[in-house]
Design a protein around this motif. Structure first.
Motif, PDB file in Angstrom:
ATOM      1  N   VAL A  64       0.867  -1.188   0.000  1.00  5.41           N
ATOM      2  CA  VAL A  64       0.000   0.000   0.000  1.00  5.41           C
ATOM      3  C   VAL A  64       0.896   1.227   0.000  1.00  5.41           C
ATOM      4  O   VAL A  64       1.627   1.476   0.961  1.00  5.41           O
ATOM      5  N   SER A  65       0.855   1.978  -1.092  1.00 10.72           N
ATOM      6  CA  SER A  65       1.718   3.156  -1.193  1.00 10.72           C
ATOM      7  C   SER A  65       1.031   4.425  -0.716  1.00 10.72           C
ATOM      8  O   SER A  65       1.701   5.349  -0.266  1.00 10.72           O
ATOM      9  N   GLU A  66      -0.284   4.466  -0.810  1.00 13.49           N
ATOM     10  CA  GLU A  66      -1.020   5.677  -0.437  1.00 13.49           C
ATOM     11  C   GLU A  66      -2.355   5.293   0.191  1.00 13.49           C
ATOM     12  O   GLU A  66      -3.001   4.347  -0.249  1.00 13.49           O
ATOM     13  N   THR A  67      -2.754   6.040   1.213  1.00 13.92           N
ATOM     14  CA  THR A  67      -4.102   5.909   1.767  1.00 13.92           C
ATOM     15  C   THR A  67      -4.765   7.276   1.766  1.00 13.92           C
ATOM     16  O   THR A  67      -4.102   8.304   1.964  1.00 13.92           O
ATOM     17  N   PHE A  68      -6.063   7.287   1.516  1.00 11.43           N
ATOM     18  CA  PHE A  68      -6.837   8.521   1.442  1.00 11.43           C
ATOM     19  C   PHE A  68      -8.120   8.353   2.248  1.00 11.43           C
ATOM     20  O   PHE A  68      -8.650   7.246   2.360  1.00 11.43           O
ATOM     21  N   SER A  69      -8.625   9.463   2.753  1.00 11.38           N
ATOM     22  CA  SER A  69      -9.938   9.435   3.391  1.00 11.38           C
ATOM     23  C   SER A  69     -10.998   9.425   2.296  1.00 11.38           C
ATOM     24  O   SER A  69     -10.714   9.714   1.134  1.00 11.38           O
ATOM     25  N   LEU A  70     -12.212   9.108   2.674  1.00  9.05           N
ATOM     26  CA  LEU A  70     -13.308   9.079   1.704  1.00  9.05           C
ATOM     27  C   LEU A  70     -13.478  10.443   1.039  1.00  9.05           C
ATOM     28  O   LEU A  70     -13.766  10.522  -0.159  1.00  9.05           O
ATOM     29  N   ASP A  71     -13.247  11.508   1.793  1.00 10.23           N
ATOM     30  CA  ASP A  71     -13.354  12.860   1.233  1.00 10.23           C
ATOM     31  C   ASP A  71     -12.282  13.137   0.175  1.00 10.23           C
ATOM     32  O   ASP A  71     -12.425  14.067  -0.618  1.00 10.23           O
ATOM     33  N   GLU A  72     -11.206  12.347   0.185  1.00  9.76           N
ATOM     34  CA  GLU A  72     -10.106  12.545  -0.762  1.00  9.76           C
ATOM     35  C   GLU A  72     -10.147  11.556  -1.927  1.00  9.76           C
ATOM     36  O   GLU A  72      -9.148  11.357  -2.618  1.00  9.76           O
ATOM     37  N   THR A  73     -11.287  10.953  -2.162  1.00 10.02           N
ATOM     38  CA  THR A  73     -11.411   9.944  -3.217  1.00 10.02           C
ATOM     39  C   THR A  73     -10.965  10.481  -4.572  1.00 10.02           C
ATOM     40  O   THR A  73     -10.285   9.780  -5.329  1.00 10.02           O
ATOM     41  N   ALA A  74     -11.310  11.710  -4.882  1.00 10.50           N
ATOM     42  CA  ALA A  74     -10.912  12.297  -6.174  1.00 10.50           C
ATOM     43  C   ALA A  74      -9.394  12.328  -6.308  1.00 10.50           C
ATOM     44  O   ALA A  74      -8.848  12.044  -7.385  1.00 10.50           O
ATOM     45  N   LYS A  75      -8.687  12.636  -5.227  1.00 15.38           N
ATOM     46  CA  LYS A  75      -7.217  12.649  -5.256  1.00 15.38           C
ATOM     47  C   LYS A  75      -6.679  11.238  -5.518  1.00 15.38           C
ATOM     48  O   LYS A  75      -5.721  11.071  -6.271  1.00 15.38           O
ATOM     49  N   ALA A  76      -7.292  10.257  -4.881  1.00 17.66           N
ATOM     50  CA  ALA A  76      -6.858   8.864  -5.068  1.00 17.66           C
ATOM     51  C   ALA A  76      -7.050   8.432  -6.519  1.00 17.66           C
ATOM     52  O   ALA A  76      -6.157   7.817  -7.117  1.00 17.66           O
ATOM     53  N   ILE A  77      -8.191   8.760  -7.087  1.00 18.59           N
ATOM     54  CA  ILE A  77      -8.463   8.392  -8.484  1.00 18.59           C
ATOM     55  C   ILE A  77      -7.492   9.095  -9.421  1.00 18.59           C
ATOM     56  O   ILE A  77      -6.964   8.488 -10.359  1.00 18.59           O
ATOM     57  N   THR A  78      -7.214  10.357  -9.150  1.00 19.41           N
ATOM     58  CA  THR A  78      -6.262  11.107  -9.978  1.00 19.41           C
ATOM     59  C   THR A  78      -4.881  10.460  -9.935  1.00 19.41           C
ATOM     60  O   THR A  78      -4.221  10.319 -10.965  1.00 19.41           O
ATOM     61  N   LEU A  79      -4.438  10.063  -8.754  1.00 19.32           N
ATOM     62  CA  LEU A  79      -3.139   9.412  -8.603  1.00 19.32           C
ATOM     63  C   LEU A  79      -3.043   8.161  -9.469  1.00 19.32           C
ATOM     64  O   LEU A  79      -2.049   7.941 -10.165  1.00 19.32           O
ATOM     65  N   VAL A  80      -4.105   7.358  -9.452  1.00 15.31           N
ATOM     66  CA  VAL A  80      -4.118   6.130 -10.246  1.00 15.31           C
ATOM     67  C   VAL A  80      -4.207   6.455 -11.732  1.00 15.31           C
ATOM     68  O   VAL A  80      -3.465   5.892 -12.549  1.00 15.31           O
ATOM     69  N   MET A  81      -5.086   7.363 -12.106  1.00 18.54           N
ATOM     70  CA  MET A  81      -5.276   7.704 -13.521  1.00 18.54           C
ATOM     71  C   MET A  81      -4.015   8.317 -14.141  1.00 18.54           C
ATOM     72  O   MET A  81      -3.739   8.114 -15.317  1.00 18.54           O
ATOM     73  N   GLU A  82      -3.257   9.046 -13.336  1.00 19.31           N
ATOM     74  CA  GLU A  82      -2.016   9.647 -13.831  1.00 19.31           C
ATOM     75  C   GLU A  82      -0.829   8.691 -13.728  1.00 19.31           C
ATOM     76  O   GLU A  82       0.294   9.067 -14.005  1.00 19.31           O
ATOM     77  N   ARG A  83      -1.111   7.456 -13.313  1.00 22.78           N
ATOM     78  CA  ARG A  83      -0.112   6.391 -13.227  1.00 22.78           C
ATOM     79  C   ARG A  83       1.060   6.766 -12.317  1.00 22.78           C
ATOM     80  O   ARG A  83       2.204   6.445 -12.580  1.00 22.78           O
ATOM     81  N   ARG A  84       0.752   7.459 -11.209  1.00 22.34           N
ATOM     82  CA  ARG A  84       1.774   7.854 -10.243  1.00 22.34           C
ATOM     83  C   ARG A  84       1.791   6.942  -9.020  1.00 22.34           C
ATOM     84  O   ARG A  84       2.656   7.087  -8.163  1.00 22.34           O
ATOM     85  N   ALA A  85       0.874   6.004  -8.942  1.00 16.61           N
ATOM     86  CA  ALA A  85       0.812   5.087  -7.791  1.00 16.61           C
ATOM     87  C   ALA A  85       1.889   4.010  -7.949  1.00 16.61           C
ATOM     88  O   ALA A  85       2.014   3.392  -8.996  1.00 16.61           O
ATOM     89  N   LEU A  86       2.644   3.789  -6.880  1.00 19.10           N
ATOM     90  CA  LEU A  86       3.706   2.770  -6.911  1.00 19.10           C
ATOM     91  C   LEU A  86       3.257   1.465  -6.274  1.00 19.10           C
ATOM     92  O   LEU A  86       3.927   0.453  -6.399  1.00 19.10           O
ATOM     93  N   GLY A  87       2.153   1.479  -5.565  1.00 21.87           N
ATOM     94  CA  GLY A  87       1.592   0.286  -4.927  1.00 21.87           C
ATOM     95  C   GLY A  87       0.077   0.442  -4.939  1.00 21.87           C
ATOM     96  O   GLY A  87      -0.477   1.173  -5.753  1.00 21.87           O
ATOM     97  N   LYS A  88      -0.573  -0.228  -4.024  1.00 21.29           N
ATOM     98  CA  LYS A  88      -2.037  -0.127  -3.928  1.00 21.29           C
ATOM     99  C   LYS A  88      -2.415   1.234  -3.363  1.00 21.29           C
ATOM    100  O   LYS A  88      -1.760   1.774  -2.487  1.00 21.29           O
ATOM    101  N   VAL A  89      -3.491   1.772  -3.869  1.00 19.99           N
ATOM    102  CA  VAL A  89      -4.064   3.019  -3.369  1.00 19.99           C
ATOM    103  C   VAL A  89      -5.361   2.646  -2.653  1.00 19.99           C
ATOM    104  O   VAL A  89      -6.230   2.024  -3.248  1.00 19.99           O
ATOM    105  N   VAL A  90      -5.462   3.014  -1.384  1.00 19.12           N
ATOM    106  CA  VAL A  90      -6.594   2.609  -0.554  1.00 19.12           C
ATOM    107  C   VAL A  90      -7.368   3.831  -0.099  1.00 19.12           C
ATOM    108  O   VAL A  90      -6.789   4.814   0.363  1.00 19.12           O
ATOM    109  N   VAL A  91      -8.692   3.768  -0.257  1.00 17.29           N
ATOM    110  CA  VAL A  91      -9.593   4.816   0.254  1.00 17.29           C
ATOM    111  C   VAL A  91     -10.285   4.254   1.494  1.00 17.29           C
ATOM    112  O   VAL A  91     -10.941   3.215   1.420  1.00 17.29           O
ATOM    113  N   LEU A  92     -10.091   4.940   2.612  1.00 12.75           N
ATOM    114  CA  LEU A  92     -10.652   4.489   3.898  1.00 12.75           C
ATOM    115  C   LEU A  92     -11.921   5.245   4.225  1.00 12.75           C
ATOM    116  O   LEU A  92     -12.025   6.440   3.908  1.00 12.75           O
ATOM    117  N   PRO A  93     -12.895   4.590   4.875  1.00 15.16           N
ATOM    118  CA  PRO A  93     -14.131   5.281   5.241  1.00 15.16           C
ATOM    119  C   PRO A  93     -13.900   6.337   6.330  1.00 15.16           C
ATOM    120  O   PRO A  93     -12.941   6.360   7.017  1.00 15.16           O
TER     121      PRO A  93
END
Length: 93
Positions: A64-93
Motif C-alpha cells: 500500500v503506497s497511499e491511503t486517502f480518506s473518503l473525502d479525498e477519493t478524487a485525489k486517489a483516483i487522480t493518482l491512479v489515472m495519472e499512473r503515479r501510484a507505486l503500490g495499492k491506493v486505498v480509500v478508507l471510510p
C-alpha cells in the motif's frame, strides 16, 4: 527463473521476445482473470478465500503506497489515472 504476468491496466498488451527466455530456461506464466470469473468461478472464490486467509496470518502483505480518506477519493483516483501510484491506493471510510 520465473516471470509472472497478470495483465495490464490499459493501453496495449506487453509484447515479450521469448527467444531470450528460452535460452535462459525461464518460465513465463500468465493469467486471464476474466476467464476464471466466467468459466470457473468456484476456483476463483476458493483462491480469494486462501488469499484472505494468508493475509490474516501475515503470510502476504499488500504493498500500500497511499491511503486517502473518503473525502479525498478524487485525489486517489487522480493518482491512479495519472499512473503515479507505486503500490495499492486505498480509500478508507
Amino acid at each position: 527463473g520465473r516471470i509472472r504476468y497478470f495483465g495490464f491496466a490499459g493501453g496495449s498488451i506487453l509484447q515479450i521476445p521469448v527467444n531470450s527466455f528460452m535460452v535462459k530456461n525461464v518460465d513465463i506464466l500468465g493469467l486471464n482473470y476474466g476467464s476464471y470469473r466466467s468459466l470457473n468461478p468456484d476456483v476463483l472464490t476458493e483462491s480469494f478465500r486462501i488469499l484472505i486467509e494468508w493475509y490474516k496470518e501475515g503470510k502476504i502483505r499488500p504493498d500500500v503506497s497511499e491511503t486517502f480518506s473518503l473525502d479525498e477519493t478524487a485525489k486517489a483516483i487522480t493518482l491512479v489515472m495519472e499512473r503515479r501510484a507505486l503500490g495499492k491506493v486505498v480509500v478508507l471510510p
